[in-house]
Motif scaffolding. Sequence first.
Motif, PDB file in Angstrom:
ATOM      1  N   GLU A  22       0.677  -1.031  -0.326  1.00 25.77           N
ATOM      2  CA  GLU A  22       0.078  -0.242  -0.044  1.00 25.77           C
ATOM      3  C   GLU A  22       1.062   1.102   0.199  1.00 25.77           C
ATOM      4  O   GLU A  22       0.388   2.451  -0.240  1.00 25.77           O
ATOM      5  CB  GLU A  22      -1.051   0.068   0.937  1.00 25.77           C
ATOM      6  N   SER A  54      -3.617  -3.184   4.885  1.00 23.39           N
ATOM      7  CA  SER A  54      -4.706  -3.815   4.191  1.00 23.39           C
ATOM      8  C   SER A  54      -5.210  -4.887   3.941  1.00 23.39           C
ATOM      9  O   SER A  54      -3.671  -5.764   3.410  1.00 23.39           O
ATOM     10  CB  SER A  54      -5.859  -2.449   3.271  1.00 23.39           C
ATOM     11  N   GLN A  81      -5.838  -6.363   1.201  1.00 20.28           N
ATOM     12  CA  GLN A  81      -5.967  -6.218  -0.444  1.00 20.28           C
ATOM     13  C   GLN A  81      -5.507  -7.497  -0.933  1.00 20.28           C
ATOM     14  O   GLN A  81      -6.602  -7.947  -1.949  1.00 20.28           O
ATOM     15  CB  GLN A  81      -4.655  -5.457  -1.082  1.00 20.28           C
ATOM     16  N   LYS A  86      -8.214 -10.200   0.029  1.00 19.16           N
ATOM     17  CA  LYS A  86      -9.723 -10.265  -0.660  1.00 19.16           C
ATOM     18  C   LYS A  86     -10.085 -10.679  -1.899  1.00 19.16           C
ATOM     19  O   LYS A  86     -10.802 -10.971  -2.078  1.00 19.16           O
ATOM     20  CB  LYS A  86     -10.277  -8.675  -0.238  1.00 19.16           C
ATOM     21  N   ARG A 100      -0.061   1.147   9.780  1.00 22.46           N
ATOM     22  CA  ARG A 100       0.907   1.693   8.704  1.00 22.46           C
ATOM     23  C   ARG A 100       1.247   2.825   9.498  1.00 22.46           C
ATOM     24  O   ARG A 100       0.921   3.502  10.547  1.00 22.46           O
ATOM     25  CB  ARG A 100      -0.430   2.267   7.362  1.00 22.46           C
ATOM     26  N   GLN A 157     -11.143  -0.116   8.395  1.00 25.43           N
ATOM     27  CA  GLN A 157     -11.060   0.065   7.104  1.00 25.43           C
ATOM     28  C   GLN A 157     -12.581  -1.409   6.719  1.00 25.43           C
ATOM     29  O   GLN A 157     -12.338  -1.944   8.098  1.00 25.43           O
ATOM     30  CB  GLN A 157     -10.694  -0.864   5.787  1.00 25.43           C
ATOM     31  N   ASP A 208     -13.745  -3.107   4.404  1.00 27.26           N
ATOM     32  CA  ASP A 208     -12.753  -3.735   3.415  1.00 27.26           C
ATOM     33  C   ASP A 208     -13.862  -4.487   2.692  1.00 27.26           C
ATOM     34  O   ASP A 208     -14.575  -5.195   2.780  1.00 27.26           O
ATOM     35  CB  ASP A 208     -11.950  -4.293   3.973  1.00 27.26           C
ATOM     36  N   HIS A 213      -2.116   1.074  -5.545  1.00 28.46           N
ATOM     37  CA  HIS A 213      -1.729   0.004  -5.186  1.00 28.46           C
ATOM     38  C   HIS A 213      -0.783  -0.744  -6.493  1.00 28.46           C
ATOM     39  O   HIS A 213      -2.142  -1.017  -7.532  1.00 28.46           O
ATOM     40  CB  HIS A 213      -1.929  -0.270  -4.182  1.00 28.46           C
ATOM     41  N   GLY A 225     -10.925   4.212  -1.097  1.00 30.89           N
ATOM     42  CA  GLY A 225     -10.620   4.366  -2.239  1.00 30.89           C
ATOM     43  C   GLY A 225     -11.155   2.839  -2.930  1.00 30.89           C
ATOM     44  O   GLY A 225     -10.765   2.286  -2.222  1.00 30.89           O
ATOM     45  N   GLY A 226     -11.145   2.681  -3.979  1.00 28.29           N
ATOM     46  CA  GLY A 226     -10.554   1.743  -4.562  1.00 28.29           C
ATOM     47  C   GLY A 226     -10.227   0.993  -6.060  1.00 28.29           C
ATOM     48  O   GLY A 226     -10.532   2.104  -6.522  1.00 28.29           O
ATOM     49  N   SER A 227     -10.456   0.261  -6.231  1.00 31.15           N
ATOM     50  CA  SER A 227     -10.332   0.150  -8.275  1.00 31.15           C
ATOM     51  C   SER A 227     -10.630  -1.425  -8.485  1.00 31.15           C
ATOM     52  O   SER A 227     -10.958  -2.338  -7.898  1.00 31.15           O
ATOM     53  CB  SER A 227      -8.638   0.490  -8.231  1.00 31.15           C
ATOM     54  N   ARG A 257      -9.472  -4.587 -10.235  1.00 31.80           N
ATOM     55  CA  ARG A 257      -8.362  -4.848  -9.874  1.00 31.80           C
ATOM     56  C   ARG A 257      -7.591  -5.768 -11.237  1.00 31.80           C
ATOM     57  O   ARG A 257      -8.781  -5.767 -12.529  1.00 31.80           O
ATOM     58  CB  ARG A 257      -8.068  -5.931  -9.294  1.00 31.80           C
ATOM     59  N   GLY A 290     -13.592  -3.770  -6.123  1.00 31.07           N
ATOM     60  CA  GLY A 290     -13.801  -3.425  -4.603  1.00 31.07           C
ATOM     61  C   GLY A 290     -13.376  -1.885  -4.071  1.00 31.07           C
ATOM     62  O   GLY A 290     -12.753  -0.755  -5.203  1.00 31.07           O
ATOM     63  N   LEU A 291     -13.321  -2.100  -2.948  1.00 30.51           N
ATOM     64  CA  LEU A 291     -13.032  -0.133  -2.408  1.00 30.51           C
ATOM     65  C   LEU A 291     -12.925  -0.560  -0.966  1.00 30.51           C
ATOM     66  O   LEU A 291     -13.379  -1.725  -0.058  1.00 30.51           O
ATOM     67  CB  LEU A 291     -13.723   0.959  -2.301  1.00 30.51           C
ATOM     68  N   ALA A 292     -12.518   0.666  -0.465  1.00 28.75           N
ATOM     69  CA  ALA A 292     -12.287   0.072   0.958  1.00 28.75           C
ATOM     70  C   ALA A 292     -12.287   1.442   2.351  1.00 28.75           C
ATOM     71  O   ALA A 292     -12.107   2.658   1.414  1.00 28.75           O
ATOM     72  CB  ALA A 292     -10.563   0.064   1.607  1.00 28.75           C
TER      73      ALA A 292
HETATM   74  N1  ASP Z   1      -6.716  -1.853   0.433  1.00 29.65           N
HETATM   75  C1  ASP Z   1      -6.919  -0.543  -0.670  1.00 29.65           C
HETATM   76  C2  ASP Z   1      -6.812   0.529   0.108  1.00 29.65           C
HETATM   77  O1  ASP Z   1      -6.306   0.530   1.165  1.00 29.65           O
HETATM   78  C3  ASP Z   1      -8.127  -0.091  -0.797  1.00 29.65           C
HETATM   79  C4  ASP Z   1      -8.362  -1.198  -1.771  1.00 29.65           C
HETATM   80  O2  ASP Z   1      -7.854  -0.450  -3.032  1.00 29.65           O
HETATM   81  O3  ASP Z   1      -9.622  -1.879  -1.659  1.00 29.65           O
HETATM   82  O4  ASP Z   1      -6.056   1.636   0.208  1.00 29.65           O
END
Ligand code: ASP
Length: 571
Positions: free
Chosen positions: A171, A193, A195, A198, A217, A231, A233, A437, A471-473, A475, A516-518
């Motif tokens: 991250e 996370s 990430q 998941k 972190r 989060q 998540d 990421h 934030g998310g994306s 993948r 997804g997103l967190a």
């Molecule tokens: N793992 C990402 C973050 O902690 C969130 C995500 O992309 O779902 O920012």
Amino acid sequence: MKYTHHNNELTIEHIGQSVFLKGWVQKSRNLGGLIFIDLRDRFGITQLLVKPDHVCYDIASKIRNEFVIEVKGIVIERESKNKTIKTGEIEVEVTELHILSQAETPPIIVSNDTDALEDTRLKYRYLDLRRPVMQNFLIKRHWITQAIREVLVHEGFYELETPILGKSTPEGARDYLVPSRLYAGHFYALPQSPQIYKQLFMVAGFEKYFQIARCFRDEDLRADRQPEFTQVDIEASFVDQEDVQALIERILVHTFKKILGVDIKTPFLRMSYHDALSLYGTDKPDLRYDLKIQDYTDLFKSIEVPIFQGKSMVRGIITTLSDTFTRKRLDQLADLVKKNHGDTLAYIKYADGQYSGSIAKFLNEEQLKSLWIKDQHILFLVPGEFENVSSALGALRIELANELNLIEKNRYEFLWVVDWPLLEYNEDEKRFYAKHHPFTAPVNPDDLKNNPKQAMAKAYDIVLNGYEIGGGSIRIHRQDVQQLMFDTLGLTKEDIEHRFGFFVDALKYGTPPHGGLALGLDRIVMLMTDTTNIKDVVAFPKTQSAKDMMMSAPSDVEAVQLEELHIKVSE
Ligand code: ASP
């Protein structure tokens, strides 16, 4: 025996009833022989009355603040009523009283207002948390968490857990490491996370996952940041960007309605990353006020202002003049601009038909007019490169909004920031970093090879009132693209093998498209409870210097523990 009522319940309707109450003594006072006690629990306060001729009068007179007691008594009408609380029209005449626990004078007064220092509050956090305002933060946090969970469970998401002892994940922050006893010189990393896990749930076929996940972190702390944070998540398969955004909007609509009774409008506004920077100077703009950044580059091309010479652009913000803009204050604003990577701050005022200000003298009447500064307004200008000008004016914009009281309370402005660049180039290190990421999908995978600087990401951030709340994306789900991404980030074959080999392998065996997103739970609770201090909504937070004041953590450990962990501490 259990009590019959909470301390916020009794009213005129209960007069004559015999009741059994428990709680803490908020206050006890003796007025002309009558003892009045305010009994507090997590719901509210009930006034107790002990008469001088009663058998428990002696015990009652020994009672001090924060004793824990139980009482039986009869509800009677109060003589002097307190309309500000629900129980204010009654009191309970005590027939039996027991002290369950005594209390020394607490180092923090248990009341909503406090002048205790933050260190003291954190050291005696269990007392600080006894204060009703503080209880409210955590109780709201509970209800917000449940509301979010309701939507996800209702929509068929599984709440699954992932390990805390894992491997360093990318991250982009510093890891917290845990030394292994069994494998000398080896370390677990606490998750920044979940990430990777998941995404592996998606590979495994669970399709819809969520977790209220603690993340760690090791970064420098700020008012809205803690070393460990929570989060919400979320990850789902067979979704695109719009599916994830719509889900998050449903979660937020439900939660804001249920907790605050507020109707929020969807779909939320979408703004590109570039527009956010260009118009608001930040990737997390606060849209509760306008104050947009405007471009003056062309206008100043033909005007010789020494401090603008050789600068690639000049941008600025116009706002109303304020008495607070004294010489000293304008110098402070110039410092703020410098601190936020800006060059110089220039300004032109227009008041009562007169232009003035640091650079007014370089412009003739016509040029001044072309700036469209209205009467009693001021134009702030910053020259420089796009990134620097943006961050400087972004910081100035927030400062001005606060100074001019432009921020409306109880207003919630949500925004999706979309169209992110996939990569960021670090000139000093001559290498790319992933903007989100390394698992975020490029809009066009070919760009990774041919045009990495221009590559765009299928990433999205959600912003509320100037805070990034998630934030998310979408993948990368193809192994070759993931491999290419790692290559582009300059990871060697060995690096990839060593750090993410298992993950690249996992993508080989049939991976559904997923994304997804967190959501940052702490920040959401902070905004929904109208505080600006993240510590208020975390039960046992760390200080700004990452210390737990109550437990004195981090702390030294026994020499044998270090030995077992194969660790020598250097001086
Ligand atoms: N793992 C990402 C973050 O902690 C969130 C995500 O992309 O779902 O920012």
